[in-house]
Write a protein that holds these residues in place. Structure first.
Motif, PDB file in Angstrom:
ATOM      1  N   GLY A 120      20.231  60.971   6.112  1.00  0.00           N
ATOM      2  CA  GLY A 120      20.934  62.058   6.785  1.00  0.00           C
ATOM      3  C   GLY A 120      19.994  63.200   7.129  1.00  0.00           C
ATOM      4  O   GLY A 120      19.996  63.701   8.255  1.00  0.00           O
ATOM      5  N   MET A 121      19.161  63.606   6.176  1.00  0.00           N
ATOM      6  CA  MET A 121      18.272  64.739   6.432  1.00  0.00           C
ATOM      7  C   MET A 121      17.191  64.370   7.449  1.00  0.00           C
ATOM      8  O   MET A 121      16.830  65.189   8.284  1.00  0.00           O
ATOM      9  N   ALA A 122      16.689  63.133   7.387  1.00  0.00           N
ATOM     10  CA  ALA A 122      15.662  62.729   8.348  1.00  0.00           C
ATOM     11  C   ALA A 122      16.231  62.702   9.764  1.00  0.00           C
ATOM     12  O   ALA A 122      15.582  63.171  10.710  1.00  0.00           O
ATOM     13  N   THR A 123      17.465  62.193   9.918  1.00  0.00           N
ATOM     14  CA  THR A 123      18.052  62.159  11.255  1.00  0.00           C
ATOM     15  C   THR A 123      18.395  63.575  11.729  1.00  0.00           C
ATOM     16  O   THR A 123      18.257  63.888  12.909  1.00  0.00           O
ATOM     17  N   LEU A 124      18.802  64.438  10.786  1.00  0.00           N
ATOM     18  CA  LEU A 124      19.025  65.840  11.148  1.00  0.00           C
ATOM     19  C   LEU A 124      17.711  66.468  11.615  1.00  0.00           C
ATOM     20  O   LEU A 124      17.680  67.225  12.589  1.00  0.00           O
ATOM     21  N   PRO A 170      11.324  53.375  11.820  1.00  0.00           N
ATOM     22  CA  PRO A 170      10.785  53.940  10.578  1.00  0.00           C
ATOM     23  C   PRO A 170      11.854  54.555   9.668  1.00  0.00           C
ATOM     24  O   PRO A 170      11.829  54.355   8.455  1.00  0.00           O
ATOM     25  N   VAL A 171      12.802  55.283  10.236  1.00  0.00           N
ATOM     26  CA  VAL A 171      13.663  56.147   9.417  1.00  0.00           C
ATOM     27  C   VAL A 171      14.775  55.383   8.688  1.00  0.00           C
ATOM     28  O   VAL A 171      15.185  55.764   7.600  1.00  0.00           O
ATOM     29  N   LEU A 172      15.211  54.273   9.260  1.00  0.00           N
ATOM     30  CA  LEU A 172      16.341  53.570   8.645  1.00  0.00           C
ATOM     31  C   LEU A 172      15.966  52.833   7.358  1.00  0.00           C
ATOM     32  O   LEU A 172      16.808  52.213   6.728  1.00  0.00           O
ATOM     33  N   ARG A 173      14.681  52.919   6.980  1.00  0.00           N
ATOM     34  CA  ARG A 173      14.325  52.410   5.656  1.00  0.00           C
ATOM     35  C   ARG A 173      14.887  53.324   4.572  1.00  0.00           C
ATOM     36  O   ARG A 173      15.036  52.927   3.431  1.00  0.00           O
ATOM     37  N   LEU A 174      15.142  54.586   4.955  1.00  0.00           N
ATOM     38  CA  LEU A 174      15.673  55.545   3.982  1.00  0.00           C
ATOM     39  C   LEU A 174      17.153  55.288   3.792  1.00  0.00           C
ATOM     40  O   LEU A 174      17.801  54.636   4.600  1.00  0.00           O
ATOM     41  N   ARG A 175      17.675  55.838   2.692  1.00  0.00           N
ATOM     42  CA  ARG A 175      19.092  55.630   2.423  1.00  0.00           C
ATOM     43  C   ARG A 175      19.832  56.962   2.342  1.00  0.00           C
ATOM     44  O   ARG A 175      19.252  57.992   2.104  1.00  0.00           O
ATOM     45  N   ASP A 176      21.138  56.846   2.481  1.00  0.00           N
ATOM     46  CA  ASP A 176      22.075  57.915   2.140  1.00  0.00           C
ATOM     47  C   ASP A 176      21.634  59.303   2.599  1.00  0.00           C
ATOM     48  O   ASP A 176      21.402  59.525   3.774  1.00  0.00           O
ATOM     49  N   ASP A 177      21.507  60.202   1.612  1.00  0.00           N
ATOM     50  CA  ASP A 177      21.268  61.601   1.960  1.00  0.00           C
ATOM     51  C   ASP A 177      19.891  61.810   2.592  1.00  0.00           C
ATOM     52  O   ASP A 177      19.746  62.629   3.486  1.00  0.00           O
TER      53      ASP A 177
END
Lengths: 297, 378
Positions: free
Chosen positions: B155-159, B145-152
């Motif tokens: 970063g915040m989702a993985t944090l 799910p999360v790797l659809r997001l980009r850049d910052d």
């Protein structure tokens, strides 16, 4: 749960949420204009609390004067961080600026460890905020009331500034289209600096109120509230001040009510924000009030 | 796109005799280097004092951790701040598998350990592997799910993920012993293990860069839309890069636990991710040799600078210790690198043995192909 108890929790949730909102506004304004997650914002919040601590405990100022001094100095710190760490990278890839912000965040945190030591210090709580007000059967500590009142006044004042004054217009113009706004003779550096002044002052107010509420300061106090405030900003729609306020209130209420309704899960309260962050990013990355944006190829 | 162009160019000239000899010679030299490293590690494990061995081991663990992040961020361009979470998963999993039942019982004195875990015991290698694999499984689950997001936002989702892991560890008392952490983990992580894993991660990453798989990662980094247009499955490759990186993070975390003999949730805050990120950015994004150099430099500097936090006795004046000073220096280092030397130590380049080979045996080493033009990075 009795009605009185529920109202009690509600007041607590709104006061916690208002603090998140004050910090979230700083995130959202900077993101709106620079497209930068100001990772150091939580540390600016901590700095505000520590400067107030210095004013009261070391400089022996009256608490009002100490708070004003702390807010002014924190605003200056915010501008300084922007000048040193973000401005040189205005044309760099976005992630470089974010890494710079992360570096500043650790720098500020550890500078505060060096200056004040790692251990928490107790924060002077003015007697005004020690009392408990009875509203019907609900007991509200004055500090809760002060937090809600101060936040409401500041959000209204900020909205006035954004929508009724020239500098506010400049901020909104930069936020909606940075390059075009620059062509319209908007002084970018001045407006960005003003954004950091406003954001950092609000964070300082948040930090001071936080320190009054839990009467102590420590160098790491801004870390978690800072991240949660960022989540609140995303929740409400990043770049949008009303959104940040709504997001902050929602998050504060959710945390307080979860612990109130399911005491067994109180250990998980710090996870709510991050679960909410991942869900909102997947389901509606623009947040509640955010505008749809398209990536141009 | 430059990466793909470079690959096809080398494929065309691959079969000329000089290149064949070149390839064999190169493999020989690599084996020689590895043998020298093995001898050095055996010597160090035998004759260096325990303190130096521990510092060097931290350097090697840093290599494994940073190579993992370099594959996610440096190769594939996916900005992840979740490394500490994967480290924690690897560290706790492996520690629970290697600790003796008696040691576990001693640790879990508040809430007894979950009966399934109480009596399992595995040797070190399978325990570390399982720790790394479990981290990779989590990476796949969160990555899809999360790797659809980009850049910052990524970063915040993985944090956020990393912080959720920490909250879970703090609360799942019967499995992780909560905030007390685990103590008395067998100290298996000697230099053979730490350097062995570091060497494996480096060889793996360098080989990966030469495969079509690794090239696809880099194509995604340079321009994901163009990469998709030439038929690279974005989600698939991003998740795979994420899982590989998380595996090495898990392994590094497992080694760290068996090096320090204790783990607790405070070890895996954002500060742990910050350290790995500093190594990768300062070493040069996408450069494995840069990462190796910085990983050891970081570990050694962290020890060498210990004195600035210790109390100093200058005859008459006694300066009390200043804890936090080293982290200030490292934050300034990261800040200076990102402001002034954004390429880091090595940029995207690698240290290469080619210049040396060419000098020793010029006839058998083909001229290095002209360097492919650099793409825009972000």
């Amino acid at each position: 749960m009795t009605l009185a108890l529920f109202l009690q929790h509600l007041a607590n949730g709104i006061s916690l949420g208002s603090l998140y909102a004050l910090v979230a506004i700083g995130y959202t304004m900077v993101y709106g204009i620079l497209r930068l997650i100001n990772f150091a914002h939580g540390n600016i919040f901590t700095a505000g609390a520590y400067l107030a601590f210095v004013g009261v405990a070391l400089l022996q100022l009256s608490w009002g004067a100490a708070y004003v001094m702390a807010i002014v100095l924190t605003a200056a710190l915010g501008v300084l961080v922007e000048r040193v760490a973000y401005k040189p990278l205005r044309d760099a890839p976005r992630i470089s600026v974010l890494i710079s912000a992360i570096a500043v965040s650790f720098l500020l945190e550890n500078l505060m460890v060096i200056i004040f030591g790692g251990r928490p210090k107790s924060f002077f709580r003015p007697p005004v905020f020690d009392q408990v007000m009875d509203i019907g059967s609900v007991k509200v500590p004055t500090v809760t009331f002060a937090i809600i009142a101060a936040s409401a006044v500041l959000v209204i004042a900020l909205s006035y500034m954004l929508y009724r004054t020239k500098p506010g217009l400049a901020m909104r113009a930069l936020s909606s289209d940075f390059d075009t706004a620059r062509l319209m003779a908007i002084d970018v550096d001045k407006t960005v600096a003003l954004t950091f002044v406003v954001g950092s002052s609000l964070a300082a107010v948040g930090g001071i109120l936080w320190a009054i509420k839990f009467p102590q300061v420590n160098p790491f106090m801004g870390g978690l509230p800072g991240l949660k405030a960022f989540v609140a900003a995303v929740l409400g729609g990043i770049g949008n001040v009303q959104g940040a306020t709504i997001g902050g209130l929602m998050l504060g209420l959710a945390e307080v009510l979860l612990v109130a309704v399911f005491p067994a899960f109180s250990g998980y309260r710090d996870a709510i924000a991050f679960v909410a962050l991942i869900l909102i990013l997947l389901w509606k990355p623009t947040g509640i009030l955010g505008q749809e944006g398209r990536v141009k190829v | 796109m430059s990466a793909i162009a470079g690959k096809s160019a080398s494929a065309v000239s691959a079969k000329t005799p000089a290149r064949v000899a070149d390839g064999r010679l190169r493999i020989l030299v690599y084996i020689l280097i590895l043998a020298l490293l093995a001898v050095a590690v055996i010597w160090a494990q035998g004759s260096l004092d325990p303190y130096k061995r521990r510092v060097l081991s931290v350097g090697a663990i840093n290599v494994t951790l940073a190579v993992g992040l370099n594959i996610i961020y440096g190769y594939t361009g996916q900005f992840s701040l979740g490394h500490a979470g994967f480290m924690a998963i690897g560290a706790y999993t492996s520690a629970l598998l290697t600790m003796s039942p008696a040691q576990k019982a001693a640790n879990f004195f508040i809430i007894p350990i979950h009966p399934l875990l109480a009596n399992v015991r595995l040797p070190f290698l399978p325990a570390v592997l399982i720790g790394g694999l479990l981290a990779a499984v989590f990476a796949v689950l969160i990555g899809i799910p999360v790797l659809r997001l980009r850049d910052d936002y990524l970063g915040m989702a993985t944090l956020g993920f990393s912080e959720i892991v920490r909250v879970l560890i703090n609360n799942m008392q019967s499995i992780t012993n909560g905030s007390l952490g685990l103590k008395g983990i067998p100290e298996y992580a000697n230099m053979y293990w730490t350097f062995g894993w570091a060497a494996f991660s480096v060889i793996f990453a360098m080989r990966l860069a030469k495969t079509s798989f690794g090239r696809a990662f880099m194509a995604i980094r340079e321009d994901d839309i163009a990469a998709e247009a030439v038929g690279i499955d974005l989600t698939h490759h991003k998740v795979e890069a994420f899982a590989i990186g998380a595996f090495f993070a898990g392994v590094g975390g497992a080694l760290l636990g068996h090096w320090s003999s204790a783990v607790d949730p405070k070890m895996f805050t954002m500060a742990a991710t910050f350290q790995v990120l500093t190594i990768v950015v300062a070493g040069g994004l996408g450069s494995i040799t840069g990462t190796v150099i910085m990983a050891f430099a970081y570990a050694i500097a962290m020890e060498a600078l210990r004195f600035i936090e210790a109390p100093m006795n200058l005859g008459i004046i006694r300066i009390p210790g200043i804890p936090g000073m080293r982290m200030v220096l490292f934050s300034v280092l990261l800040l200076v690198v990102i402001l002034r030397f954004r390429q880091g130590l090595m940029g995207q380049r690698e240290l290469s043995i080619d210049p040396i080979l060419r000098r020793i045996w010029p006839r058998c080493v083909a001229e290095a192909p002209a360097e492919a033009p650099k793409g825009v990075r972000g």
